[in-house]
Design a protein around this motif. Structure first.
Motif, short mmCIF file in Angstrom:
data_model
loop_
_atom_site.label_atom_id
_atom_site.label_comp_id
_atom_site.label_asym_id
_atom_site.label_seq_id
_atom_site.Cartn_x
_atom_site.Cartn_y
_atom_site.Cartn_z
N UNK A 53 94.39 16.11 37.89
CA UNK A 53 94.81 15.09 37.08
C UNK A 53 93.99 14.77 35.87
N UNK A 54 92.77 15.53 35.78
CA UNK A 54 92.04 15.25 34.72
C UNK A 54 91.94 16.41 33.71
N UNK A 98 82.49 16.99 33.02
CA UNK A 98 81.76 18.32 33.25
C UNK A 98 82.63 19.11 34.48
N UNK A 99 82.71 20.36 34.06
CA UNK A 99 83.47 21.40 35.06
C UNK A 99 82.64 22.50 35.27
N UNK A 122 79.06 26.64 33.43
CA UNK A 122 79.31 25.16 33.22
C UNK A 122 80.16 25.11 31.86
N UNK A 123 81.05 23.77 31.78
CA UNK A 123 81.78 23.49 30.49
C UNK A 123 81.72 22.14 30.56
N UNK A 124 81.67 21.42 29.31
CA UNK A 124 82.02 19.98 29.10
C UNK A 124 83.16 19.92 28.30
N UNK A 149 88.01 27.09 39.32
CA UNK A 149 87.62 25.76 38.49
C UNK A 149 87.38 24.61 39.77
N UNK A 150 86.25 23.90 39.27
CA UNK A 150 85.80 22.87 40.14
C UNK A 150 84.99 21.98 39.27
N UNK A 151 85.05 20.32 39.93
CA UNK A 151 84.33 19.53 39.24
C UNK A 151 82.72 20.03 39.21
#
Length: 153
Positions: A53-54, A98-99, A122-124, A149-151
């Motif tokens: 959802x994000x 952040x993922x 990491x990615x923002x 992918x994960x938070x």
């Protein structure tokens, strides 16, 4: 009763202020596309509904480098742009979002090819921002891939 209404009013004001302080991204792009990406059909296995959802996963493009290595690009958009969503993200510290992601590479026989680059990255992502997560296969023998992918914690 007046105290409850007054506190509720302050809560609403606080949420509106938090929403007004959020950073979002506006974009402009070429309406007459000249690129011809090689977008592939993908299969998705979703275990985290909140992440879904994000972060909307739009498409996966595949190409080759001049040296013949497979290159993959995932296009994703942070869809947390509404007033309530932004207020909630601001209150919970999820703005910017952040993922973590990783690419796994496989040979034609389905065998995983592990390298130092097969670790989580990491990615923002700012609300409304489109990100392009890319990776190049570690070997010319790699013919397939998987993106996880994960938070971020």
């Amino acid at each position: 009763m007046k105290t409850t209404l007054l506190l509720s009013g302050y809560a609403v004001l606080l949420l509106l202020l938090a929403a007004g302080c959020q950073n979002t991204v506006n974009t402009v792009e070429n309406a007459d596309k000249t690129m011809t990406p090689n977008t592939i059909n993908d299969t998705r296995f979703v275990t985290d509904g909140f992440l879904k959802d994000r972060l909307a996963l739009k498409k996966v493009d595949v190409s080759s480098t001049p040296d013949g290595f497979m290159r993959v690009q995932l296009e994703a958009v942070n869809v947390r742009t509404g007033g309530f969503a932004q207020a909630w993200s601001g209150l919970t510290g999820e703005n910017p979002y952040k993922i973590r992601y990783k690419f796994s590479w496989f040979t034609q026989d389905g065998m995983a090819v592990n390298t130092l680059l097969s670790d989580w990255q990491d990615a923002t992502v700012i609300p409304g921002e489109t990100v392009f997560l890319q990776s190049v296969a570690p070997s010319k023998d790699c013919k397939d891939f998987k993106i996880s992918l994960k938070e971020a914690n």
